[in-house]
Scaffold this motif. Structure first.
Motif, PDB file in Angstrom:
ATOM      1  N   ASP A 177       0.857  -1.181   0.000  1.00 51.84           N
ATOM      2  CA  ASP A 177       0.000   0.000   0.000  1.00 51.84           C
ATOM      3  C   ASP A 177       0.898   1.237   0.000  1.00 51.84           C
ATOM      4  O   ASP A 177       1.594   1.511   0.969  1.00 51.84           O
ATOM      5  CB  ASP A 177      -0.900  -0.003   1.236  1.00 51.84           C
ATOM      6  N   HIS A 178       0.895   1.992  -1.098  1.00 52.17           N
ATOM      7  CA  HIS A 178       1.788   3.134  -1.258  1.00 52.17           C
ATOM      8  C   HIS A 178       1.104   4.473  -0.991  1.00 52.17           C
ATOM      9  O   HIS A 178       1.678   5.521  -1.284  1.00 52.17           O
ATOM     10  CB  HIS A 178       2.353   3.138  -2.681  1.00 52.17           C
ATOM     11  N   THR A 179      -0.069   4.464  -0.418  1.00 52.99           N
ATOM     12  CA  THR A 179      -0.864   5.689  -0.272  1.00 52.99           C
ATOM     13  C   THR A 179      -0.111   6.783   0.469  1.00 52.99           C
ATOM     14  O   THR A 179      -0.019   7.927  -0.002  1.00 52.99           O
ATOM     15  CB  THR A 179      -2.181   5.377   0.464  1.00 52.99           C
ATOM     16  N   GLU A 180       0.425   6.466   1.626  1.00 53.14           N
ATOM     17  CA  GLU A 180       1.062   7.494   2.457  1.00 53.14           C
ATOM     18  C   GLU A 180       2.338   8.037   1.825  1.00 53.14           C
ATOM     19  O   GLU A 180       2.589   9.244   1.844  1.00 53.14           O
ATOM     20  CB  GLU A 180       1.356   6.935   3.849  1.00 53.14           C
TER      21      GLU A 180
ATOM     22  N   ASP B 277      -4.678   5.808 -10.226  1.00 51.11           N
ATOM     23  CA  ASP B 277      -4.214   4.558  -9.627  1.00 51.11           C
ATOM     24  C   ASP B 277      -2.688   4.526  -9.574  1.00 51.11           C
ATOM     25  O   ASP B 277      -2.010   5.081 -10.441  1.00 51.11           O
ATOM     26  CB  ASP B 277      -4.704   3.356 -10.437  1.00 51.11           C
ATOM     27  N   VAL B 278      -2.162   3.838  -8.564  1.00 46.29           N
ATOM     28  CA  VAL B 278      -0.709   3.705  -8.440  1.00 46.29           C
ATOM     29  C   VAL B 278      -0.186   2.850  -9.591  1.00 46.29           C
ATOM     30  O   VAL B 278      -0.740   1.797  -9.908  1.00 46.29           O
ATOM     31  CB  VAL B 278      -0.329   3.069  -7.093  1.00 46.29           C
TER      32      VAL B 278
ATOM     33  N   ARG C 234       1.435  10.377  -0.958  1.00 52.74           N
ATOM     34  CA  ARG C 234       0.848  11.609  -0.447  1.00 52.74           C
ATOM     35  C   ARG C 234       1.944  12.581  -0.008  1.00 52.74           C
ATOM     36  O   ARG C 234       1.768  13.808  -0.078  1.00 52.74           O
ATOM     37  CB  ARG C 234      -0.091  11.298   0.714  1.00 52.74           C
TER      38      ARG C 234
END
Length: 264
Positions: free
Chosen positions: A158-161, A180-181, A164
């Protein structure tokens, strides 16, 4: 027979406005003492008859094989400690932005092919094409290592943080249209049969940034050691070489893996 392999992006040939970092890079390589070393971002290394390349290779006790870019990017190289073990050298003849060098060495378990590459930094679509040019090397019956700066996030995290935390112009390198990543380059290689060796042993840590530089990064893993199944069965360790000289030698940390090639 134990074999230590390492990949390292040394940033712009180990030289910039602050001066040369070649001594620090040499210290990092010497600390890990790899038998096979994949290097990326070798700007200026072909100049003066390859003087800078020879200087580094001699300092770490290895024999280099350098491949230049066809498109104006930076060269890459594979260095081997036991020069007598080299069976063949070459390049993957595709229009990579940077390049892909290929060296095959003899081991107790048979030939091991090592590829050093550096995928396109600015577009996930272009990275995917370059990954497709590498994918046919994933022969499930052969020992093949693919090492380098893939400039791609992996599809298992999960690369969300971390995304961001990036400025928009740097975040866009890792996003597809629609937001999307973009992990397609690593996914292409995994689908072809390459195994992420650090992930396999539970040591998939970030490789950028270091203490030296890296404002376009945010604790991301962009550097990989991938192997075909015959290699993946032999991996004993894989880690990111942080600390010490690695904090100031480049904006990337090296990745180091150990393979057990003992027969019987």
């Amino acid at each position: 027979m134990a074999l230590t392999v390492m990949t390292y992006n040394i940033r712009n040939g180990g030289r910039d406005s602050r001066g040369s970092r070649l001594d620090a890079i040499t210290e990092v390589v010497t600390a890990h003492r790899p038998d096979v070393l994949a290097l990326q971002e070798l700007a200026h290394f072909p100049r003066d008859g390859g003087r800078r390349l020879r200087q580094l290779a001699d300092a770490v006790g290895m024999r280099p094989h350098l491949v230049r870019s066809w498109l104006g990017g930076q060269p890459v190289a594979v260095l081997v400690r036991n020069a007598a073990a080299v069976i063949s050298t070459g390049r993957i003849r595709r229009p990579f932005h940077h390049a892909a060098a290929e060296v095959t060495v003899a081991t107790d378990r048979g030939p091991l092919t090592v590829i050093s590459t550096h995928l396109y930094p600015f577009s996930g679509g272009r990275r995917r094409w370059e990954a497709r040019w590498l994918a046919p090397r994933a022969d499930r019956e052969r020992m093949v290592l693919l090492m380098g700066d893939l400039n791609s996030l992996d599809p298992w995290t999960d690369h969300t943080e971390r995304l961001r935390a990036l400025a928009p112009q740097h975040r866009s390198r890792h996003l597809r249209r629609g937001g999307d990543v973009d992990t397609r380059a690593v996914q292409v290689l995994a689908d072809a049969g390459f195994v992420d060796l650090c992930r396999q042993v539970g040591a998939a840590d970030h490789t950028v940034p270091t203490g030296y530089a890296g404002h376009e990064f945010s604790r991301m893993r962009l550097d990989y050691i991938l192997g075909t199944e015959p290699v993946a069965r032999l991996v004993r360790s894989c880690r990111v070489g942080s600390g010490g000289a690695a904090e100031t030698a480049s904006d990337h940390y090296p990745v180091v893996a150990s393979l057990d090639l003992t027969v019987g």
